[in-house]
Write a protein that holds these residues in place. Sequence first.
Motif, mmCIF file in Angstrom:
data_model
loop_
_atom_site.group_PDB
_atom_site.id
_atom_site.type_symbol
_atom_site.label_atom_id
_atom_site.label_comp_id
_atom_site.label_asym_id
_atom_site.label_seq_id
_atom_site.Cartn_x
_atom_site.Cartn_y
_atom_site.Cartn_z
ATOM 1 N N ASP A 94 0.842 -1.197 0.000
ATOM 2 C CA ASP A 94 0.000 0.000 0.000
ATOM 3 C C ASP A 94 0.878 1.247 0.000
ATOM 4 O O ASP A 94 1.622 1.494 0.951
ATOM 5 C CB ASP A 94 -0.894 -0.005 1.240
ATOM 6 N N PRO A 95 0.810 2.078 -1.051
ATOM 7 C CA PRO A 95 1.688 3.249 -1.118
ATOM 8 C C PRO A 95 1.329 4.340 -0.113
ATOM 9 O O PRO A 95 2.158 5.220 0.161
ATOM 10 C CB PRO A 95 1.486 3.746 -2.557
ATOM 11 N N LEU A 96 0.110 4.308 0.427
ATOM 12 C CA LEU A 96 -0.332 5.346 1.362
ATOM 13 C C LEU A 96 -0.131 4.955 2.818
ATOM 14 O O LEU A 96 -0.297 5.797 3.708
ATOM 15 C CB LEU A 96 -1.813 5.668 1.128
ATOM 16 N N LYS A 97 0.222 3.704 3.074
ATOM 17 C CA LYS A 97 0.326 3.242 4.456
ATOM 18 C C LYS A 97 1.595 2.416 4.656
ATOM 19 O O LYS A 97 1.552 1.192 4.793
ATOM 20 C CB LYS A 97 -0.903 2.407 4.830
ATOM 21 N N PRO A 98 2.736 3.056 4.690
ATOM 22 C CA PRO A 98 3.973 2.299 4.919
ATOM 23 C C PRO A 98 3.968 1.631 6.287
ATOM 24 O O PRO A 98 3.480 2.199 7.265
ATOM 25 C CB PRO A 98 5.063 3.359 4.808
ATOM 26 N N LEU A 99 4.504 0.447 6.349
ATOM 27 C CA LEU A 99 4.553 -0.298 7.603
ATOM 28 C C LEU A 99 5.587 0.312 8.544
ATOM 29 O O LEU A 99 6.661 0.748 8.125
ATOM 30 C CB LEU A 99 4.908 -1.753 7.335
ATOM 31 N N ASN A 105 0.109 2.352 14.214
ATOM 32 C CA ASN A 105 0.599 3.136 13.084
ATOM 33 C C ASN A 105 1.025 2.192 11.964
ATOM 34 O O ASN A 105 2.193 2.123 11.603
ATOM 35 C CB ASN A 105 1.758 4.033 13.523
ATOM 36 N N ASN A 106 0.041 1.476 11.424
ATOM 37 C CA ASN A 106 0.303 0.483 10.392
ATOM 38 C C ASN A 106 1.445 -0.452 10.803
ATOM 39 O O ASN A 106 2.473 -0.549 10.122
ATOM 40 C CB ASN A 106 0.637 1.153 9.056
ATOM 41 N N PRO A 107 1.271 -1.168 11.913
ATOM 42 C CA PRO A 107 2.362 -2.020 12.393
ATOM 43 C C PRO A 107 2.659 -3.174 11.446
ATOM 44 O O PRO A 107 1.768 -3.711 10.799
ATOM 45 C CB PRO A 107 1.834 -2.535 13.738
ATOM 46 N N VAL A 108 3.914 -3.519 11.381
ATOM 47 C CA VAL A 108 4.357 -4.638 10.560
ATOM 48 C C VAL A 108 3.685 -5.912 11.069
ATOM 49 O O VAL A 108 3.526 -6.100 12.277
ATOM 50 C CB VAL A 108 5.894 -4.755 10.605
ATOM 51 N N PRO A 109 3.245 -6.815 10.167
ATOM 52 C CA PRO A 109 2.622 -8.062 10.630
ATOM 53 C C PRO A 109 3.548 -8.845 11.556
ATOM 54 O O PRO A 109 4.769 -8.829 11.399
ATOM 55 C CB PRO A 109 2.371 -8.833 9.322
ATOM 56 N N ASP A 110 2.937 -9.504 12.519
ATOM 57 C CA ASP A 110 3.691 -10.298 13.496
ATOM 58 C C ASP A 110 3.698 -11.749 13.069
ATOM 59 O O ASP A 110 2.715 -12.461 13.238
ATOM 60 C CB ASP A 110 3.047 -10.148 14.881
ATOM 61 N N TYR A 111 4.808 -12.191 12.500
ATOM 62 C CA TYR A 111 5.004 -13.601 12.188
ATOM 63 C C TYR A 111 5.970 -14.248 13.185
ATOM 64 O O TYR A 111 6.461 -15.351 12.957
ATOM 65 C CB TYR A 111 5.544 -13.771 10.766
ATOM 66 N N PHE A 112 6.226 -13.523 14.292
ATOM 67 C CA PHE A 112 7.239 -13.961 15.248
ATOM 68 C C PHE A 112 6.655 -14.464 16.566
ATOM 69 O O PHE A 112 7.000 -15.532 17.030
ATOM 70 C CB PHE A 112 8.198 -12.805 15.530
ATOM 71 N N GLU A 113 5.770 -13.692 17.147
ATOM 72 C CA GLU A 113 5.383 -13.991 18.527
ATOM 73 C C GLU A 113 3.970 -14.525 18.671
ATOM 74 O O GLU A 113 3.727 -15.529 19.323
ATOM 75 C CB GLU A 113 5.536 -12.738 19.402
ATOM 76 N N GLY A 114 2.986 -13.844 18.081
ATOM 77 C CA GLY A 114 1.605 -14.230 18.331
ATOM 78 C C GLY A 114 1.191 -13.797 19.720
ATOM 79 O O GLY A 114 1.574 -12.733 20.204
ATOM 80 N N THR A 115 0.440 -14.635 20.393
ATOM 81 C CA THR A 115 0.003 -14.322 21.741
ATOM 82 C C THR A 115 1.073 -14.750 22.733
ATOM 83 O O THR A 115 1.397 -15.935 22.842
ATOM 84 C CB THR A 115 -1.317 -15.043 22.073
#
Length: 730
Positions: A94-99, A105-115
């Motif tokens: 998305d060009p309007l919503k940099p991670l 604030n448009n946080p980067v997806p969490d593929y590390f921790e979860g709950t």
Amino acid sequence: MKRKNIFRISVAFWAMTAFTSCSDQFMQDKQNFDSTTADAYNYWSGALGRVADVYRVCLPDPKATPSSMYNSTGLADDQSKSTEEYSGFSAFVDPLKPLTYQTGNNPVPDYFEGTKGDPITSAYGRIRNINDVIAGIEGSTLSQEEKNELLGQVYFFRAWCYYNLVKWYGGVPIITEVQEPVESSVVPRSSAKDCFKFICDDLERAETLLAPFTGAGQWMSGDNYGRVTSGTAVALLGRVRVLYASPLFNRSNNLSRWTQAYNDIKRSIDVLTAAGYGLANESNPGVNASGWANLFTEVPSQEAVFVTLHNTLTEGVPDYRKNNTWENGIRPYNARGGGGKTPSAMLVDMFPMSDGKIPATCETYNTLTKSDIPYYREFPFVDRDPRFYRTFAFPGVRWSFVGNPTTQGNRYPHNGPDYELWNYTWYTDAAYVDDIEANSSVTYGADGLLNDVKGFYVRKRSDDRDVNAIARYVYDEKSGGFTRSAAPYMEIRYAEVLLNYAEAACNAGEMGVAVDQLQKIRARVGYKAENNYGLEAGLDGDQAKCMAAIMYERQIELAYEGKRFDDMRRWMLFDGGIELPEGAPATWKLTGWGGNTCTYLGFKPLNGQRRENLEFRTTVNGGIGGTNVDDDPLVKAGITRPAAMDLRKDLASEQDRLKEFYSNYLTRKTKKGDSYDDSHSPLYIAFLPRYYILGFHQGIQGNNSTLLQTIGWGDYNNGGANGTFDPLAE
């Protein structure tokens, strides 16, 4: 105590019911086995139950969106929507919503921790559970043979968990023991190099341990089918080796990594063959790739190297219920499906022509020889690769199923075995007929689709009645059609193994071997030796062009299987790897492949492009109609539709008949895919350099203040300053 195999063909969802046939009194009140006493491991049933729990929480789930627990499986998720497969800006493009690293604030997806602290959704919770199982089995009184059979499976899943972390973050903490949640237990991030070695060591150990039990195909049928095998271990090892050798982690194109990958995968082919794996239906392509289409529903299947199995059980038996919802999700609304999935026009237009070559109008792979067969955008179904018809559905194609949706009064004129998809559209107002941004409130489709119409549909992995006469789903006209399906999901299938082999061979300088693998894959869908299986001549003498052909073949063969985003990241195809994230050291500069993978491959970078959708609108009455089924302009004009294209027949006459109908009554219309801004100006894909290797958002760092942030991402524990961890450092 007598050994008892409690694995069933519904492998993956064995909730641990009481083992009443055994004398293990301590087990009888257990509802699950995510934790237990050390004594449990001294019994085969107890140890097996703990291994089953590892399967339960680690196997891929085709219903789940990507997370710290699950990988992409082909849904229209953030990853697949960052590729040519689907349109619509995802978090990554998305060009309007940099991670950013910041929560809210448009946080980067969490593929590390979860709950945090959850042994299921937390990646390290699952790793802790696996480490507990390893320690418990190794310290048990089971025989060495019993230990080896169980440990081989568990070591595979530890490698699987780490692979799914490392492909995103490069370097992560390596933990091999059960740790207590105290400060002294903190483990720092390791380099990507050390992580890859750890993963490969686990997979080689898994192969060795499982070989006596699976190496001759013992688990390819019966109650054991669905478990991981020595073949599964070497297949994942090949994928991991190729990832480590790819530009993302191999900026200088170190040849030794490709050679290692090539040698390991070359050896793995014999291991896989002995274990019973191969190209399903290789000797029987069927009509229009029907053999290829059937492999996605076959159980058991030699294609399924790493598979999640499903069943059609209901809510009444939750311990074993595991339904696959893919069929429901891709079927159109008037078939009582979930509404369907919309492919992007970019991928529709990119598929090969019937001679195997890329369409002349496609600008994506500009070094590959273009087809001499004309491509007409108005008739995308004419003269295409056989896999086109098994990957997409379009107006005027037969798509049979077991069931009868007409009983529910949705005005669909046929029952399931005779289902024809007629999803042409009309509009309620002339102002919207040519409006790209016109939405579903003014768009209507034929045969009761109405507002639920899709211009094109994803058909890939469908349980087509014309291919598989005995459906793997239970069709319920009243409660939702295809919702309970037992179709398997293949995370690694044998075709991918051959594609990994081709890639490693090509980059190791063995282009002839690479081309051989492409030929095998093409032969399986009906291409013949006399035209070199649709491949252009000379690929074995041009390394860059050979690699471009491999990437193109991966894109077509593995479409909508959740693989494309990983391929685009590891080959840096959004910009060619020419830009670096802020603060990146000189060692991150891409010096291999001429410093630009896109230029090297002749691939048009995805950054700066748009993906639109398409539909076919009727030209009758100017494309205007009402909001009811009978308001279809063709119906009101008394126009008779031809019989739909029947994939059981030779397509020459089938496509000519449909082409004539399109010529007379339908026109292709571009529909909005990616977003427009508030002034209705088009926006374009913007994948930023820091996205190639992800950072942690502040919630993850807040839970672990010692976890260093990746270069290019703001460090929550250091006031937002640039991260300092270099996952590529050796």
